[in-house]
Design an enzyme around this catalytic site. Sequence first.
Site, PDB file in Angstrom:
ATOM      1  N   ASN A   8       0.876  -1.172   0.000  1.00  0.00           N
ATOM      2  CA  ASN A   8       0.000   0.000   0.000  1.00  0.00           C
ATOM      3  C   ASN A   8       0.915   1.224   0.000  1.00  0.00           C
ATOM      4  OD1 ASN A   8      -1.833   2.061   0.482  1.00  0.00           O
ATOM      5  ND2 ASN A   8      -2.926   0.986   2.105  1.00  0.00           N
ATOM      6  N   ARG A  91      -2.916  -1.971  -3.361  1.00  0.00           N
ATOM      7  CA  ARG A  91      -4.004  -1.007  -3.323  1.00  0.00           C
ATOM      8  C   ARG A  91      -3.796  -0.008  -4.459  1.00  0.00           C
ATOM      9  NH1 ARG A  91      -4.375   4.301   0.359  1.00  0.00           N
ATOM     10  NH2 ARG A  91      -6.498   4.948  -0.123  1.00  0.00           N
ATOM     11  N   HIS A 179     -11.940   4.937  -0.690  1.00  0.00           N
ATOM     12  CA  HIS A 179     -11.828   4.203   0.578  1.00  0.00           C
ATOM     13  C   HIS A 179     -12.648   2.911   0.564  1.00  0.00           C
ATOM     14  CE1 HIS A 179     -10.823   8.353   2.412  1.00  0.00           C
ATOM     15  NE2 HIS A 179      -9.697   7.672   2.272  1.00  0.00           N
ATOM     16  N   SER A 209      -6.076  11.092   7.387  1.00  0.00           N
ATOM     17  CA  SER A 209      -5.576  12.242   6.636  1.00  0.00           C
ATOM     18  C   SER A 209      -6.430  12.447   5.386  1.00  0.00           C
ATOM     19  CB  SER A 209      -4.106  12.038   6.261  1.00  0.00           C
ATOM     20  OG  SER A 209      -3.953  10.867   5.474  1.00  0.00           O
ATOM     21  N   GLY A 210      -6.895  11.341   4.812  1.00  0.00           N
ATOM     22  CA  GLY A 210      -7.971  11.373   3.834  1.00  0.00           C
ATOM     23  C   GLY A 210      -9.236  10.973   4.565  1.00  0.00           C
ATOM     24  N   ARG A 239      -6.689  18.590   1.860  1.00  0.00           N
ATOM     25  CA  ARG A 239      -7.663  18.734   0.784  1.00  0.00           C
ATOM     26  C   ARG A 239      -8.938  19.381   1.313  1.00  0.00           C
ATOM     27  NH1 ARG A 239      -7.576  12.573  -0.851  1.00  0.00           N
ATOM     28  NH2 ARG A 239      -6.266  12.400   1.000  1.00  0.00           N
ATOM     29  N   MET A 282      -4.493  16.079  12.637  1.00  0.00           N
ATOM     30  CA  MET A 282      -5.481  16.339  13.679  1.00  0.00           C
ATOM     31  C   MET A 282      -4.868  16.268  15.070  1.00  0.00           C
ATOM     32  SD  MET A 282      -8.646  17.130  14.304  1.00  0.00           S
ATOM     33  CE  MET A 282      -9.666  16.712  12.872  1.00  0.00           C
ATOM     34  N   ARG A 283      -3.874  15.433  15.258  1.00  0.00           N
ATOM     35  CA  ARG A 283      -3.236  15.333  16.571  1.00  0.00           C
ATOM     36  C   ARG A 283      -2.583  16.641  16.969  1.00  0.00           C
ATOM     37  NH1 ARG A 283       0.102  10.060  14.913  1.00  0.00           N
ATOM     38  NH2 ARG A 283       0.284  11.436  13.090  1.00  0.00           N
ATOM     39  N   GLY A 326      -7.453   6.401  11.100  1.00  0.00           N
ATOM     40  CA  GLY A 326      -6.583   6.974  12.120  1.00  0.00           C
ATOM     41  C   GLY A 326      -7.256   7.878  13.131  1.00  0.00           C
ATOM     42  N   ASN A 330      -8.744   6.625  16.938  1.00  0.00           N
ATOM     43  CA  ASN A 330      -7.856   7.037  18.026  1.00  0.00           C
ATOM     44  C   ASN A 330      -8.241   8.321  18.750  1.00  0.00           C
ATOM     45  OD1 ASN A 330      -5.768   4.915  17.700  1.00  0.00           O
ATOM     46  ND2 ASN A 330      -5.523   5.834  15.680  1.00  0.00           N
ATOM     47  N   GLU A 377      -7.434  -2.606   5.457  1.00  0.00           N
ATOM     48  CA  GLU A 377      -7.427  -2.640   4.001  1.00  0.00           C
ATOM     49  C   GLU A 377      -6.496  -3.718   3.467  1.00  0.00           C
ATOM     50  OE1 GLU A 377      -8.075   2.088   3.050  1.00  0.00           O
ATOM     51  OE2 GLU A 377      -6.200   1.424   3.960  1.00  0.00           O
TER      52      GLU A 377
END
Length: 392
Positions: A8, A91, A179, A209-210, A239, A282-283, A326, A330, A377
């Site tokens: 991937n 993938r 996805h 992240s996506g 994005r 985001m973290r 992700g 989490n 995945e």
Amino acid sequence: MDAILVINAGSSSLKFQIFEIADTGPGRCIRGQIDGIGVRPRLVASAADGTVLVDRRYTPDVVDHLPAAIAETRAWLQTLEGFTLRAIGHRVVHGGPDYAKPILINHDILDTLATFQELAPLHQPNNLAPIRLAMEINPEVPQVACFDTAFHRGHAPHTDCYALPSTYYEHGVRRYGFHGLSYEYIAERLTEVAPGIAGGRIVVAHLGSGASMCALKEARSVETTMGFTALDGLPMSTRPGQMDPGVVLYLIDQKGMTAAEVTDLLYGSSGLKGLSGISGDMRDLLVSVDARAAFAIDHFVHRCGLSVGMLAAALGGLDAFVFTAGVGENSAAIRARISERLAWLGAELDPVANEEGATLISTQASRVALYVLPTDEELMIARHTLALITTP
């Protein structure tokens, strides 16, 4: 041991797994990745029991792009003993209008997939690079492409078209969704975790992240937030998500931007990164005291809430909502804030279960079940690859 290698490849990382071919299906033996390409490259891999097999750091100049990461990963894989490689599964983000299921790759198919690179510039070129290299080095080993778009291909045509002249649809301008490998796995996993509702009306949120969401009914995709490209739908790390196409026309006509400059803006400098001016991770935003970080999170949660409403309408109601990927897996804080936006549908969060990261995080009184399910995945790719190479 006969084995399948799953690859991937992304823009800044290369994930890989080795699966044993067993009578019961593929069994995971090794999981690893090389990430931080060009910044802080690190190769890490572990066995199925968690034993660390390699943890190697590189200077940025040694692993400065994906081909270098592929070379280092291949060199380490060659040190492994006891595995006989029978196939490689990949993938591939975009299958275009031609490919609705996994397929054995040949040079003609690879050339066709390359024509979709402009539709997924962050992903498609990197997805195809390891395939080309493997064709050169091990042409006798079968390779299988598994598409992120395939799971959504059963939609009714009137839901997947744009309101454009029909010739554009015939030429491939349509809503594909992405996805799909993640959603396919979650649909199967729900039959084990919650068999009573697995065939019901479910929205799955793949938040990483996506990011995107998918409406499932009878374990099949009926609607999703992403469209022609992976720019659509929810705001993401870099994005923008859903946006008036007139903005693009304005940037080109009034601001003098070229198509290449707009592409760079929309794929690399927008989303959470663009809104916050701090980070697309985001973290980082969750621990920041900067008001711009809070603003970006507010926008993300707002758009997630709107999208759930749209998908619930497509389903005619909602029985369950699943967080995955992700951020979804989490971040208890993001799960809590999005769950608040589902209260009008009857969702009620159990704060303790949410903080503990339980599988079921809704209360007993909740009319909408809330779940947290890790996606896989790579396992889906291994299963598809095994099915193709063993089918008479």
